[in-house]
Design a protein around this motif. Structure first.
Motif, PDB file in Angstrom:
ATOM      1  N   ALA A   1       0.835  -1.205   0.000  1.00  0.00           N
ATOM      2  CA  ALA A   1       0.000   0.000   0.000  1.00  0.00           C
ATOM      3  C   ALA A   1       0.865   1.248   0.000  1.00  0.00           C
ATOM      4  O   ALA A   1       0.538   2.239  -0.666  1.00  0.00           O
ATOM      5  CB  ALA A   1      -0.943  -0.010   1.193  1.00  0.00           C
ATOM      6  N   ASN A   2       1.973   1.208   0.724  1.00  0.00           N
ATOM      7  CA  ASN A   2       2.894   2.336   0.726  1.00  0.00           C
ATOM      8  C   ASN A   2       3.497   2.551  -0.659  1.00  0.00           C
ATOM      9  O   ASN A   2       3.603   3.689  -1.132  1.00  0.00           O
ATOM     10  CB  ASN A   2       3.994   2.118   1.769  1.00  0.00           C
ATOM     11  N   GLU A   3       3.860   1.459  -1.319  1.00  0.00           N
ATOM     12  CA  GLU A   3       4.391   1.558  -2.683  1.00  0.00           C
ATOM     13  C   GLU A   3       3.339   2.152  -3.619  1.00  0.00           C
ATOM     14  O   GLU A   3       3.638   3.011  -4.459  1.00  0.00           O
ATOM     15  CB  GLU A   3       4.835   0.183  -3.184  1.00  0.00           C
ATOM     16  N   PHE A   4       2.079   1.719  -3.474  1.00  0.00           N
ATOM     17  CA  PHE A   4       0.982   2.275  -4.264  1.00  0.00           C
ATOM     18  C   PHE A   4       0.826   3.771  -3.980  1.00  0.00           C
ATOM     19  O   PHE A   4       0.701   4.578  -4.897  1.00  0.00           O
ATOM     20  CB  PHE A   4      -0.327   1.545  -3.951  1.00  0.00           C
ATOM     21  N   ALA A   5       0.856   4.149  -2.700  1.00  0.00           N
ATOM     22  CA  ALA A   5       0.675   5.542  -2.302  1.00  0.00           C
ATOM     23  C   ALA A   5       1.758   6.440  -2.895  1.00  0.00           C
ATOM     24  O   ALA A   5       1.505   7.598  -3.221  1.00  0.00           O
ATOM     25  CB  ALA A   5       0.657   5.670  -0.781  1.00  0.00           C
ATOM     26  N   GLN A   6       2.952   5.884  -3.068  1.00  0.00           N
ATOM     27  CA  GLN A   6       4.061   6.653  -3.634  1.00  0.00           C
ATOM     28  C   GLN A   6       4.062   6.638  -5.160  1.00  0.00           C
ATOM     29  O   GLN A   6       4.947   7.208  -5.787  1.00  0.00           O
ATOM     30  CB  GLN A   6       5.387   6.116  -3.103  1.00  0.00           C
TER      31      GLN A   6
ATOM     32  N   MET B   1      -4.212  -4.643  -5.860  1.00  0.00           N
ATOM     33  CA  MET B   1      -5.284  -5.616  -5.655  1.00  0.00           C
ATOM     34  C   MET B   1      -4.830  -7.027  -6.027  1.00  0.00           C
ATOM     35  O   MET B   1      -5.164  -7.993  -5.325  1.00  0.00           O
ATOM     36  CB  MET B   1      -6.519  -5.205  -6.451  1.00  0.00           C
ATOM     37  N   GLN B   2      -4.082  -7.166  -7.109  1.00  0.00           N
ATOM     38  CA  GLN B   2      -3.593  -8.486  -7.517  1.00  0.00           C
ATOM     39  C   GLN B   2      -2.680  -9.090  -6.462  1.00  0.00           C
ATOM     40  O   GLN B   2      -2.787 -10.269  -6.135  1.00  0.00           O
ATOM     41  CB  GLN B   2      -2.845  -8.406  -8.845  1.00  0.00           C
TER      42      GLN B   2
ATOM     43  N   ALA C   1      -2.591  -8.421  -3.224  1.00  0.00           N
ATOM     44  CA  ALA C   1      -3.392  -8.772  -2.049  1.00  0.00           C
ATOM     45  C   ALA C   1      -4.210 -10.030  -2.319  1.00  0.00           C
ATOM     46  O   ALA C   1      -4.288 -10.931  -1.472  1.00  0.00           O
ATOM     47  CB  ALA C   1      -4.300  -7.610  -1.665  1.00  0.00           C
ATOM     48  N   TRP C   2      -4.792 -10.134  -3.487  1.00  0.00           N
ATOM     49  CA  TRP C   2      -5.607 -11.300  -3.836  1.00  0.00           C
ATOM     50  C   TRP C   2      -4.759 -12.564  -3.848  1.00  0.00           C
ATOM     51  O   TRP C   2      -5.130 -13.582  -3.263  1.00  0.00           O
ATOM     52  CB  TRP C   2      -6.266 -11.089  -5.195  1.00  0.00           C
ATOM     53  N   ARG C   3      -3.606 -12.492  -4.494  1.00  0.00           N
ATOM     54  CA  ARG C   3      -2.730 -13.675  -4.550  1.00  0.00           C
ATOM     55  C   ARG C   3      -2.300 -14.111  -3.162  1.00  0.00           C
ATOM     56  O   ARG C   3      -2.316 -15.295  -2.841  1.00  0.00           O
ATOM     57  CB  ARG C   3      -1.487 -13.368  -5.389  1.00  0.00           C
ATOM     58  N   ARG C   4      -1.913 -13.140  -2.351  1.00  0.00           N
ATOM     59  CA  ARG C   4      -1.453 -13.451  -1.002  1.00  0.00           C
ATOM     60  C   ARG C   4      -2.587 -14.087  -0.184  1.00  0.00           C
ATOM     61  O   ARG C   4      -2.396 -15.094   0.466  1.00  0.00           O
ATOM     62  CB  ARG C   4      -0.956 -12.163  -0.342  1.00  0.00           C
ATOM     63  N   ASN C   5      -3.760 -13.526  -0.230  1.00  0.00           N
ATOM     64  CA  ASN C   5      -4.876 -14.029   0.574  1.00  0.00           C
ATOM     65  C   ASN C   5      -5.520 -15.263  -0.029  1.00  0.00           C
ATOM     66  O   ASN C   5      -5.965 -16.140   0.707  1.00  0.00           O
ATOM     67  CB  ASN C   5      -5.910 -12.927   0.793  1.00  0.00           C
ATOM     68  N   ASN C   6      -5.608 -15.351  -1.326  1.00  0.00           N
ATOM     69  CA  ASN C   6      -6.176 -16.534  -1.966  1.00  0.00           C
ATOM     70  C   ASN C   6      -5.308 -17.753  -1.671  1.00  0.00           C
ATOM     71  O   ASN C   6      -5.810 -18.826  -1.385  1.00  0.00           O
ATOM     72  CB  ASN C   6      -6.311 -16.322  -3.475  1.00  0.00           C
TER      73      ASN C   6
END
Length: 66
Positions: free
Chosen positions: A29-34, A43-44, A46-51
């Motif tokens: 999220a920090n990388e996205f924010a920057q 989203m991909q 996070a999805w991969r990690r949680n899936n």
């Protein structure tokens, strides 16, 4: 609203609702924010990690009746 504030508010909202926010997600999220990745990439990841974890958890309690 800028990305940094959107990320902070989203994490805060999730935590207020009882969600666990991992260090991995915070880093992404920090990388996205920057501006280092798109929302789709965030989203991909996070999805991969949680899936992947959900799949492991689902199989852990599964019994295999024949």
């Amino acid at each position: 609203m800028d990305r940094k504030r959107a990320v902070e508010e989203a994490i805060h909202s999730g935590e207020m609702e009882g969600a666990y926010v991992s260090d991995e997600f915070r880093n992404d999220a920090n990388e996205f924010a920057q501006g280092g990745m798109s929302i789709e990439q965030l989203m991909q990841r996070a999805w991969r990690r949680n899936n992947h974890r959900a799949g492991m958890d689902a199989h852990a309690g599964e019994s295999h009746a024949v």
